[in-house]
Design an enzyme around this catalytic site. Structure first.
Site, PDB file in Angstrom:
ATOM      1  N   HIS A 103       0.283  -3.072   3.701  1.00  0.00           N
ATOM      2  CA  HIS A 103       0.613  -4.186   4.609  1.00  0.00           C
ATOM      3  C   HIS A 103       1.725  -4.226   5.226  1.00  0.00           C
ATOM      4  CE1 HIS A 103       2.993  -5.133   1.073  1.00  0.00           C
ATOM      5  NE2 HIS A 103       2.367  -4.775   0.495  1.00  0.00           N
ATOM      6  N   GLU A 135       0.387   2.038   0.490  1.00  0.00           N
ATOM      7  CA  GLU A 135      -0.038   2.047  -1.007  1.00  0.00           C
ATOM      8  C   GLU A 135      -1.478   2.427  -1.249  1.00  0.00           C
ATOM      9  OE1 GLU A 135      -0.051  -1.731  -3.218  1.00  0.00           O
ATOM     10  OE2 GLU A 135       0.521  -2.682  -1.314  1.00  0.00           O
ATOM     11  N   ASP A 178       9.108  -2.900  -1.565  1.00  0.00           N
ATOM     12  CA  ASP A 178       7.854  -3.130  -2.309  1.00  0.00           C
ATOM     13  C   ASP A 178       7.675  -1.634  -2.493  1.00  0.00           C
ATOM     14  OD1 ASP A 178       5.345  -3.655  -3.491  1.00  0.00           O
ATOM     15  OD2 ASP A 178       4.723  -4.288  -1.610  1.00  0.00           O
ATOM     16  N   HIS A 191       2.912  -9.916   2.711  1.00  0.00           N
ATOM     17  CA  HIS A 191       1.640  -9.573   3.304  1.00  0.00           C
ATOM     18  C   HIS A 191       1.731 -10.183   4.416  1.00  0.00           C
ATOM     19  CE1 HIS A 191      -0.359  -7.245  -0.200  1.00  0.00           C
ATOM     20  NE2 HIS A 191       0.516  -7.820  -0.628  1.00  0.00           N
ATOM     21  N   GLU A 200       3.084   3.633  -4.226  1.00  0.00           N
ATOM     22  CA  GLU A 200       3.611   2.841  -3.052  1.00  0.00           C
ATOM     23  C   GLU A 200       4.954   2.912  -2.561  1.00  0.00           C
ATOM     24  OE1 GLU A 200       3.233  -1.508  -3.494  1.00  0.00           O
ATOM     25  OE2 GLU A 200       3.375  -1.767  -1.471  1.00  0.00           O
ATOM     26  N   ASP A 205       3.947  -2.155 -10.171  1.00  0.00           N
ATOM     27  CA  ASP A 205       4.323  -2.689  -8.859  1.00  0.00           C
ATOM     28  C   ASP A 205       5.647  -3.485  -8.904  1.00  0.00           C
ATOM     29  OD1 ASP A 205       4.332  -3.117  -6.025  1.00  0.00           O
ATOM     30  OD2 ASP A 205       1.891  -3.158  -6.012  1.00  0.00           O
TER      31      ASP A 205
HETATM   32 CO    CO Z   1       2.643  -3.880  -1.779  1.00  0.00          CO
END
Ligand code: CO
Length: 294
Positions: A155, A188, A96, A163, A276, A85
């Protein structure tokens, strides 16, 4: 969304696209996890940006929030299901993204299923869709042989806030929050061979600054350094701590001035795959821009 902001989101996205490639290249069996983390984070810095959080390298039943320790001794095994990630930011505007790797290929089907679930979700999201509807769509696109992880979510993203406010569950919910043009969101889905619940494990070498006053010279000096991360998560690897400062970091954690995140593990020990991407909703003449995807 202002043109300038959009540009920064896109630049961050382009850098993490390169970081994804780097992760695929470096994640060979018998590689120490610290090497993988530092290669990927190093690429982001070489491109002139900063990581938005320590590269998460969570293996098998670990779903998220493990990053290499300063003295990491784990090596990647061929059979491992490795979630990478990755986040980078340009002036706080974050990209992200996550991918799942498995050198032996024995878990390819589950990994491809998680990628497909994400693709479906990216095709579904548009201005006017509610968070609840998106979650329902995600849940329904998970093949029957896997469970969606119920208590991990996508998010919203905001400047220097990974977030931000609204969570985006990967399951049906009554959430009527409407996704609007100009929103930046990370989608994600996590899927698993287990029951689809996550519990807290050991601490995973990822920290974030919290409020609160601290006493002690070393603690205060360390907190000052930590403020450079602008409230984004950070790794103790980035601080080059001596023995005294390591103690100070523990004290900051105990005092609540920083939080040391636990690793998130599947309760039944099931394998977990994650995919994601970051989406700027409706900003390209009404179409989405997926910043983290070529
Ligand atoms: Co994320």
């Amino acid at each position: 969304m202002q043109e300038e902001t959009k540009k920064k989101y896109i630049e961050a996205g382009e850098v993490v696209q390169k970081a994804r490639k780097e992760a695929r290249k470096v994640a060979e069996p018998r590689t120490n996890l610290k090497v993988i983390a530092e290669e990927v984070e190093g690429l982001i810095r070489e491109e002139g940006l900063e990581p938005a959080f320590p590269v998460n390298l969570s293996i098998n039943d670990e779903a998220a929030h493990y990053s290499a320790a300063p003295d990491e001794d784990r090596e990647l095994k061929s059979s491992d299901v490795l979630k990478v990630d990755i986040g980078a930011h340009k002036d706080g505007y974050i990209a992200d993204t996550a991918l799942t790797l498995n050198p032996s290929g024995e878990h390819r089907e589950m990994i491809e299923a998680s990628e497909k679930v994400l693709e479906e979700a990216l095709g579904f999201v548009e201005p006017g869709v509610t968070v609840g509807e998106l979650g329902t769509h995600i849940q329904n696109s998970v093949p029957d042989k896997y469970s969606v992880v119920r208590n991990l979510t996508g998010h919203y993203i905001d400047q220097y806030t990974q977030h931000a406010g609204v969570s985006i569950p990967n399951i049906s919910s009554a959430n009527t929050h409407v996704i609007e043009k100009g929103d930046s969101i990370a989608i994600e889905p996590f899927i698993t061979t287990g029951s689809g619940k996550i519990k807290n494990g050991k601490k995973g070498n990822i920290y974030i600054q919290k409020g609160g006053k601290v006493r002690g010279r070393t603690e205060r000096k360390l907190l000052k350094k930590i403020k450079d991360f602008e409230g984004l998560p950070f790794s103790s690897r980035w601080l080059n701590l001596n023995a005294r400062e390591k103690m100070a970091l523990k004290k900051l954690d105990n005092a609540g001035a920083v939080k040391h995140y636990p690793v998130l593990k599947e309760v039944e020990g099931g394998m977990v795959a994650q995919s994601e991407h970051t989406v700027l909703v409706g900003v390209d003449d009404g179409e989405n821009i997926v910043t983290t995807k070529p």
